[in-house]
Design a protein around this motif. Structure first.
Motif, PDB file in Angstrom:
ATOM      1  N   ILE A   1      70.431  42.506  54.618  1.00  0.00           N
ATOM      2  CA  ILE A   1      69.193  42.631  55.513  1.00  0.00           C
ATOM      3  C   ILE A   1      70.230  42.640  56.989  1.00  0.00           C
ATOM      4  CG2 ILE A   1      67.534  41.092  55.889  1.00  0.00           C
ATOM      5  CD1 ILE A   1      68.287  42.790  52.456  1.00  0.00           C
ATOM      6  N   SER A   2      69.913  43.414  57.815  1.00  0.00           N
ATOM      7  CA  SER A   2      70.151  43.271  59.122  1.00  0.00           C
ATOM      8  C   SER A   2      69.029  42.807  60.182  1.00  0.00           C
ATOM      9  CB  SER A   2      70.513  44.718  59.510  1.00  0.00           C
ATOM     10  OG  SER A   2      69.369  45.780  59.512  1.00  0.00           O
ATOM     11  N   ASN A   3      68.267  42.863  59.824  1.00  0.00           N
ATOM     12  CA  ASN A   3      67.123  42.527  60.825  1.00  0.00           C
ATOM     13  C   ASN A   3      66.645  41.672  60.451  1.00  0.00           C
ATOM     14  OD1 ASN A   3      68.067  43.744  62.835  1.00  0.00           O
ATOM     15  ND2 ASN A   3      66.102  45.125  62.522  1.00  0.00           N
ATOM     16  N   ILE A   4      66.546  40.162  60.716  1.00  0.00           N
ATOM     17  CA  ILE A   4      64.785  39.274  59.282  1.00  0.00           C
ATOM     18  C   ILE A   4      64.423  38.341  60.521  1.00  0.00           C
ATOM     19  CG2 ILE A   4      65.271  36.927  58.694  1.00  0.00           C
ATOM     20  CD1 ILE A   4      68.126  38.635  57.371  1.00  0.00           C
ATOM     21  N   GLY A   5      62.808  38.155  60.067  1.00  0.00           N
ATOM     22  CA  GLY A   5      62.197  37.440  60.477  1.00  0.00           C
ATOM     23  C   GLY A   5      61.744  36.150  59.982  1.00  0.00           C
ATOM     24  N   ALA A   6      60.925  35.145  60.471  1.00  0.00           N
ATOM     25  CA  ALA A   6      60.649  33.810  59.492  1.00  0.00           C
ATOM     26  C   ALA A   6      59.410  33.398  59.915  1.00  0.00           C
ATOM     27  CB  ALA A   6      61.844  32.716  60.055  1.00  0.00           C
ATOM     28  N   ALA A   7      58.667  32.851  58.768  1.00  0.00           N
ATOM     29  CA  ALA A   7      57.472  33.094  58.947  1.00  0.00           C
ATOM     30  C   ALA A   7      57.620  30.788  58.731  1.00  0.00           C
ATOM     31  CB  ALA A   7      56.157  32.919  58.813  1.00  0.00           C
ATOM     32  N   GLY A   8      57.165  29.944  59.265  1.00  0.00           N
ATOM     33  CA  GLY A   8      56.824  28.541  58.522  1.00  0.00           C
ATOM     34  C   GLY A   8      54.733  28.544  58.865  1.00  0.00           C
TER      35      GLY A   8
ATOM     36  N   VAL B   1      61.313  26.569  61.664  1.00  0.00           N
ATOM     37  CA  VAL B   1      60.904  28.275  62.297  1.00  0.00           C
ATOM     38  C   VAL B   1      61.315  28.464  63.541  1.00  0.00           C
ATOM     39  CG1 VAL B   1      59.816  29.954  62.925  1.00  0.00           C
ATOM     40  CG2 VAL B   1      60.048  29.469  60.407  1.00  0.00           C
ATOM     41  N   VAL B   2      61.218  26.799  64.076  1.00  0.00           N
ATOM     42  CA  VAL B   2      60.313  26.939  65.944  1.00  0.00           C
ATOM     43  C   VAL B   2      63.007  26.762  66.389  1.00  0.00           C
ATOM     44  CG1 VAL B   2      60.705  24.313  66.362  1.00  0.00           C
ATOM     45  CG2 VAL B   2      59.510  26.443  68.139  1.00  0.00           C
TER      46      VAL B   2
ATOM     47  N   GLU C   1      65.260  37.849  64.606  1.00  0.00           N
ATOM     48  CA  GLU C   1      63.841  38.675  65.493  1.00  0.00           C
ATOM     49  C   GLU C   1      63.460  37.988  65.813  1.00  0.00           C
ATOM     50  OE1 GLU C   1      67.900  40.132  64.524  1.00  0.00           O
ATOM     51  OE2 GLU C   1      66.931  40.299  62.796  1.00  0.00           O
ATOM     52  N   ALA C   2      62.442  37.706  65.168  1.00  0.00           N
ATOM     53  CA  ALA C   2      60.837  37.288  65.703  1.00  0.00           C
ATOM     54  C   ALA C   2      60.865  36.315  64.387  1.00  0.00           C
ATOM     55  CB  ALA C   2      59.992  38.369  65.194  1.00  0.00           C
ATOM     56  N   ALA C   3      59.468  35.510  65.161  1.00  0.00           N
ATOM     57  CA  ALA C   3      59.005  33.897  64.358  1.00  0.00           C
ATOM     58  C   ALA C   3      57.371  34.615  64.087  1.00  0.00           C
ATOM     59  CB  ALA C   3      59.711  32.659  65.118  1.00  0.00           C
ATOM     60  N   VAL C   4      57.122  33.680  62.823  1.00  0.00           N
ATOM     61  CA  VAL C   4      55.716  33.402  63.451  1.00  0.00           C
ATOM     62  C   VAL C   4      55.158  31.717  62.673  1.00  0.00           C
ATOM     63  CG1 VAL C   4      53.476  34.035  62.083  1.00  0.00           C
ATOM     64  CG2 VAL C   4      54.547  35.821  62.930  1.00  0.00           C
ATOM     65  N   MET C   5      54.394  31.256  63.672  1.00  0.00           N
ATOM     66  CA  MET C   5      54.014  29.596  63.063  1.00  0.00           C
ATOM     67  C   MET C   5      52.879  29.796  62.846  1.00  0.00           C
ATOM     68  SD  MET C   5      56.754  26.683  65.433  1.00  0.00           S
ATOM     69  CE  MET C   5      55.270  27.356  66.862  1.00  0.00           C
ATOM     70  N   PHE C   6      52.572  29.408  61.267  1.00  0.00           N
ATOM     71  CA  PHE C   6      51.024  28.680  60.634  1.00  0.00           C
ATOM     72  C   PHE C   6      50.884  27.871  61.064  1.00  0.00           C
ATOM     73  CE2 PHE C   6      52.709  32.702  58.596  1.00  0.00           C
ATOM     74  CZ  PHE C   6      51.434  33.702  58.833  1.00  0.00           C
ATOM     75  N   HIS C   7      49.666  27.095  62.246  1.00  0.00           N
ATOM     76  CA  HIS C   7      49.303  25.863  61.845  1.00  0.00           C
ATOM     77  C   HIS C   7      50.147  24.788  61.711  1.00  0.00           C
ATOM     78  CE1 HIS C   7      48.887  26.827  57.665  1.00  0.00           C
ATOM     79  NE2 HIS C   7      48.302  27.335  57.606  1.00  0.00           N
ATOM     80  N   PRO C   8      51.111  24.539  63.141  1.00  0.00           N
ATOM     81  CA  PRO C   8      52.363  24.391  63.257  1.00  0.00           C
ATOM     82  C   PRO C   8      52.023  22.441  63.080  1.00  0.00           C
ATOM     83  CG  PRO C   8      52.307  24.952  64.968  1.00  0.00           C
ATOM     84  CD  PRO C   8      50.809  25.710  64.370  1.00  0.00           C
ATOM     85  N   SER C   9      53.215  22.094  62.700  1.00  0.00           N
ATOM     86  CA  SER C   9      52.974  20.083  62.253  1.00  0.00           C
ATOM     87  C   SER C   9      54.354  19.785  62.941  1.00  0.00           C
ATOM     88  CB  SER C   9      52.616  19.836  60.835  1.00  0.00           C
ATOM     89  OG  SER C   9      51.510  20.050  60.919  1.00  0.00           O
TER      90      SER C   9
END
Length: 241
Positions: A120-127, A135-136, A145-153
């Motif tokens: 797996i060459s490209n990886i994103g993360a969502a928390g 994730v931050v 390569e990229a990140a998404v945060m949902f309603h972070p704490s």
């Protein structure tokens, strides 16, 4: 609408939920939802909220991401110790003292390295909620390569200043952990960094945790969650694929 609580509307955990399978990766149990194309080189790491990797709606979302062409991994970063109201010896503050995010960040890097070793060459993360803390940290490294945060704490402005990759933050209108004011500050911090692409969005009428703990019988809640999920897929399609 009721005020936001970090652990409101807890899911009923189900070890056999989802279309994927549970595998062991670097000593951790990981729910894996594979892309239809076995040749996919694009991966997404999902970091759960305090309720852990067996939450059915989280696994349902992992399956949806896999259907979009990604290899998805949802690790059990809590090693069988998700937060539970049924454990009076570990109220949330005590539970968090065992799961502050630092060890989980190191474990996340190890899982990512294992995925890369498997092609797996490209990886994103969502928390989600608590998971945004991990994730931050990943977004401030060269792991993803990229990140998404949902309603972070528990994410700080100083941590946002360290972000190095494209990041999207999807927040709730009613959220004591990440209020619209805090969300605006995150937006200002990210916008001040000309080297980082960012997207910050507040969803009206939503409460903390809504993207993975929505009520199936609430049409507006389902619609808002699905909109956030599509925003995430758009982000990862652009910056991970």
């Amino acid at each position: 609408m009721a005020g936001s609580q970090c652990c409101s509307n807890p899911p009923v955990l189900m070890s056999n939920s989802g279309k994927g399978s549970v595998e062991e990766i670097v000593g951790l149990k990981v729910y894996v939802a594979a892309a239809a194309s076995s040749s996919s080189k694009h991966g997404i790491l999902l970091v759960s909220d305090v309720f852990g990797y067996e939450a059915p709606k989280l696994r349902k979302l992992a399956d949806k991401i896999a259907d979009a062409g990604f290899h998805v991994a949802v690790p059990d970063f809590f090693c069988g110790d998700p937060f539970s109201y049924d454990n009076p010896e570990k109220p949330l503050p005590v539970w968090r003292s065992f799961h502050r995010g630092d060890k989980e960040f190191e474990d996340a890097k190890t899982v990512i390295n294992a995925l890369k070793s498997d092609g797996i060459s490209n990886i994103g993360a969502a928390g989600f909620c608590w998971g945004a803390k991990v994730v931050v940290q990943l977004a401030s490294s060269d792991c993803i390569e990229a990140a998404v945060m949902f309603h972070p704490s528990f994410v700080t402005q100083d941590e946002m200043k360290e972000v190095q990759v494209p990041i999207a933050i999807l927040g709730a209108e009613i959220d004591k952990y990440c209020s619209p004011e805090v969300l605006k500050q995150f937006d200002e911090t990210l916008s001040a960094n000309s080297e980082v692409t960012s997207f910050v969005k507040m969803f009206p009428g939503t409460v903390h945790g809504w993207t993975v703990r929505y009520d199936d019988n609430d049409e507006n809640a389902v619609k808002s969650a699905e909109e956030a999920h599509e925003d995430m897929l758009t982000w990862f399609n652009k910056y991970v694929k």
